[in-house]
Design a protein around this motif. Structure first.
Motif, PDB file in Angstrom:
ATOM      1  N   ASP A 181       0.831  -1.327  -0.178  1.00  0.00           N
ATOM      2  CA  ASP A 181      -0.051  -0.109   0.118  1.00  0.00           C
ATOM      3  C   ASP A 181       0.744   1.403  -0.083  1.00  0.00           C
ATOM      4  O   ASP A 181       1.641   1.533   1.101  1.00  0.00           O
ATOM      5  CB  ASP A 181      -0.888  -0.082   1.324  1.00  0.00           C
ATOM      6  CG  ASP A 181      -1.926   1.041   1.270  1.00  0.00           C
ATOM      7  OD1 ASP A 181      -1.806   2.160   0.500  1.00  0.00           O
ATOM      8  OD2 ASP A 181      -3.009   1.074   2.019  1.00  0.00           O
ATOM      9  N   ASP A 240       0.158   4.260   0.555  1.00  0.00           N
ATOM     10  CA  ASP A 240      -0.048   5.297   1.634  1.00  0.00           C
ATOM     11  C   ASP A 240       0.726   4.576   3.233  1.00  0.00           C
ATOM     12  O   ASP A 240       1.137   5.402   3.734  1.00  0.00           O
ATOM     13  CB  ASP A 240      -1.624   5.400   2.021  1.00  0.00           C
ATOM     14  CG  ASP A 240      -2.339   6.101   0.835  1.00  0.00           C
ATOM     15  OD1 ASP A 240      -1.483   6.886   0.157  1.00  0.00           O
ATOM     16  OD2 ASP A 240      -3.505   5.918   0.720  1.00  0.00           O
ATOM     17  N   GLN A 241       0.836   3.369   3.068  1.00  0.00           N
ATOM     18  CA  GLN A 241       1.489   2.702   4.066  1.00  0.00           C
ATOM     19  C   GLN A 241       3.092   2.656   4.162  1.00  0.00           C
ATOM     20  O   GLN A 241       3.725   3.219   4.940  1.00  0.00           O
ATOM     21  CB  GLN A 241       1.198   1.166   4.441  1.00  0.00           C
ATOM     22  CG  GLN A 241      -0.352   1.131   4.791  1.00  0.00           C
ATOM     23  CD  GLN A 241      -0.670   1.615   6.278  1.00  0.00           C
ATOM     24  OE1 GLN A 241       0.002   1.361   7.135  1.00  0.00           O
ATOM     25  NE2 GLN A 241      -1.645   2.333   6.128  1.00  0.00           N
ATOM     26  N   GLU A 255       1.477 -10.550  -0.311  1.00  0.00           N
ATOM     27  CA  GLU A 255       0.117  -9.785  -0.822  1.00  0.00           C
ATOM     28  C   GLU A 255      -1.005 -11.245  -0.916  1.00  0.00           C
ATOM     29  O   GLU A 255      -0.874 -12.108  -0.743  1.00  0.00           O
ATOM     30  CB  GLU A 255       0.455  -9.253  -2.279  1.00  0.00           C
ATOM     31  CG  GLU A 255       1.544  -8.284  -2.173  1.00  0.00           C
ATOM     32  CD  GLU A 255       1.628  -7.453  -3.470  1.00  0.00           C
ATOM     33  OE1 GLU A 255       0.656  -6.388  -3.577  1.00  0.00           O
ATOM     34  OE2 GLU A 255       2.528  -7.587  -4.215  1.00  0.00           O
TER      35      GLU A 255
END
Length: 348
Positions: A105, A107-108, A141
């Motif tokens: 991710d 954003d992570q 994943e």
């Protein structure tokens, strides 16, 4: 526990160019100011400061004011500093060392990048000689495509090899993520004039010296990119001896962590409990001209941190000044509460 006997005057180590520090991740039961006072009183040259909720929380209010107070305190105590970013749960209370620079991710991943950018700014304010970081483990994943780095490829039916191909592609993608995530951090480190020292960590994507060179090449060998060399990790998994690793790593060496360890077992041990022959390692370090901090790294021994800090410095001083083991009066006594745990051998 009785105080550790002081070495006899005749046994005192000769002056040595190496500068020793102790990591605050091994002193988490102490307030930061108490930990700093302890290290100064014991004669350490500096501190490996892990940014965490108990020691200079990088996300708590008034960071600038707290950093300024710490800078003045370090100066008053005469302690140098390295910024460490290996706190287990500083970003996520449920995922150790998460999120990492490899998180699927974006954003992570950005949260980890933000922590490193904060660390560079703090390091600049403190006059730190390096900022440490690591890659993180290769994530799995939903497809299950990511395989562990270095996992063996076995013969079998053709369909079995499809997973191997997927795993290789996923690992290549992870290296690309790592390089992209570190680029803004390296830009900030370059502007601040502070090296970013990446640590090869057992079990992580970037686990060995060879992996460090893969990253360095991918990034175009920027001046700001350096290496954190953990001496125990060399004993654990590198094909060469720790002393040879030091000599090989010398051109990129910006930070050093040190502890005892056994071959093939990633468990940080107090000096004398593992297999490392320390005089050749410290001789190699001094011979390279390295003048940064050599920081004791015992993150699973905070329960005995003050005692181990007291015992570690004489051990290192004698090992640095002599090719023979330290005299018996500096040997490490048994520390109450030590012993095998369910966490042995796991990444600290």
């Amino acid at each position: 526990m009785s105080p550790q006997p002081r070495p006899h005057p005749d046994a005192r180590p000769a002056p040595h160019p190496l500068r020793f520090s102790y990591g605050t991740n091994g002193l988490t039961d102490l307030r930061l100011d108490d930990a700093l006072s302890l290290l100064a009183d014991l004669g350490y040259d500096g501190v490996g400061l892990t940014l965490d909720h108990m020691h200079l929380d990088p996300f708590a209010p008034d960071l600038a004011a707290r950093t300024d107070r710490l800078a003045r305190r370090l100066d008053a105590l005469g302690l140098g500093v390295t910024l460490e970013t290996g706190a287990r749960y500083v970003l996520d209370p449920r995922r150790k060392h998460g999120p990492s620079l490899l998180d699927p991710d974006p954003d992570q991943r950005a949260r980890r990048v933000d922590l490193l950018l904060r660390a560079v700014r703090i390091a600049e304010e403190l006059g730190a000689h390096a900022v440490h970081c690591f890659s993180g483990i290769l994530p799995v994943e939903p497809s299950g495509a990511f395989a562990a780095p270095g996992s063996a490829v076995t013969d079998g039916p053709a369909e079995d090899h499809a997973d191997d191909v997927d795993g290789t592609a996923a690992e290549d993608a992870a290296w690309k993520r790592l390089a992209e995530a570190l680029t803004p951090v390296l830009d900030a480190a370059t502007a601040a004039g502070i090296p970013l020292a990446v640590e090869p960590e057992p079990g992580h994507l970037l686990a060995t010296l060879a992996d460090f060179h893969r990253l360095r090449t991918a990034l175009g060998s920027p001046d700001a990119l350096g290496l954190t060399l953990d001496i125990g990790h060399c004993q654990c998994l590198e094909p060469r001896s720790p002393a040879d690793c030091v000599r090989e790593a010398a051109p990129w060496l910006r930070h050093v962590q040190i502890e005892d360890m056994r071959r093939g077992v990633h468990e940080h041990l107090p000096f004398g409990d593992g297999e490392i022959d320390f005089p050749p390692v410290l001789e190699a370090l001094a011979g390279t001209g390295y003048r940064g901090l050599v920081s004791v790294e015992l993150p699973r021994h905070s329960h005995a941190g003050p005692q181990l800090a007291q015992q570690s410095l004489p051990f290192l001083q004698h090992a640095a000044s002599s090719s023979v083991p330290p005299p018996p009066d500096t040997a490490r006594p048994t520390v109450p509460g030590e012993g095998p745990t369910a966490s042995e051998g796991r990444t600290p």
